[in-house]
Design a protein around this motif. Sequence first.
Motif, mmCIF file in Angstrom:
data_model
loop_
_atom_site.group_PDB
_atom_site.id
_atom_site.type_symbol
_atom_site.label_atom_id
_atom_site.label_comp_id
_atom_site.label_asym_id
_atom_site.label_seq_id
_atom_site.Cartn_x
_atom_site.Cartn_y
_atom_site.Cartn_z
ATOM 1 N N GLN A 138 0.833 -1.205 0.000
ATOM 2 C CA GLN A 138 0.000 0.000 0.000
ATOM 3 C C GLN A 138 0.869 1.257 0.000
ATOM 4 O O GLN A 138 0.585 2.220 -0.720
ATOM 5 N N SER A 139 1.939 1.250 0.786
ATOM 6 C CA SER A 139 2.854 2.398 0.811
ATOM 7 C C SER A 139 3.492 2.621 -0.557
ATOM 8 O O SER A 139 3.632 3.768 -1.001
ATOM 9 N N LEU A 140 3.880 1.542 -1.223
ATOM 10 C CA LEU A 140 4.461 1.663 -2.560
ATOM 11 C C LEU A 140 3.452 2.262 -3.541
ATOM 12 O O LEU A 140 3.809 3.121 -4.354
ATOM 13 N N GLN A 141 2.211 1.808 -3.455
ATOM 14 C CA GLN A 141 1.186 2.375 -4.328
ATOM 15 C C GLN A 141 0.986 3.857 -4.039
ATOM 16 O O GLN A 141 0.848 4.662 -4.961
ATOM 17 N N ASN A 142 0.988 4.230 -2.761
ATOM 18 C CA ASN A 142 0.854 5.640 -2.385
ATOM 19 C C ASN A 142 2.018 6.481 -2.892
ATOM 20 O O ASN A 142 1.874 7.680 -3.125
ATOM 21 N N MET A 143 3.179 5.854 -3.069
ATOM 22 C CA MET A 143 4.361 6.543 -3.566
ATOM 23 C C MET A 143 4.381 6.593 -5.100
ATOM 24 O O MET A 143 5.296 7.157 -5.680
ATOM 25 N N GLY A 144 3.387 5.972 -5.740
ATOM 26 C CA GLY A 144 3.318 6.020 -7.191
ATOM 27 C C GLY A 144 3.763 4.748 -7.893
ATOM 28 O O GLY A 144 3.749 4.688 -9.120
ATOM 29 N N TYR A 145 4.150 3.725 -7.161
ATOM 30 C CA TYR A 145 4.547 2.452 -7.767
ATOM 31 C C TYR A 145 3.296 1.592 -7.954
ATOM 32 O O TYR A 145 3.031 0.661 -7.200
ATOM 33 N N THR A 146 2.528 1.914 -8.975
ATOM 34 C CA THR A 146 1.222 1.282 -9.163
ATOM 35 C C THR A 146 1.308 -0.122 -9.747
ATOM 36 O O THR A 146 0.332 -0.855 -9.728
#
Length: 81
Positions: free
Chosen positions: A23-31
């Motif tokens: 989830q943190s990676l997705q929030n950082m833009g790593y979709t």
Amino acid sequence: MKYAVHVMYKPSILDPQGQAIQQSLQNMGYTGVDDVRLGKYFEVTLADNVENPDEQVEAICDQLLANTVMEQYTFERMEEE
């Protein structure tokens, strides 16, 4: 002899830390990250005169390094430096 031991949750076990990282990676833009699983890594060094070193490392994993109800492990002998 040195062994690398990797311990991971079994696929059927929920990994809340891995999900939080994803989830943190997705929030950082790593979709494009579909899944993250958190594990443990150990390096176990045995004396050269140990008999049946693979069996000993397997026993160490079963009895201490992994909770075999929830985790699975792999190990491999490492190249000597």
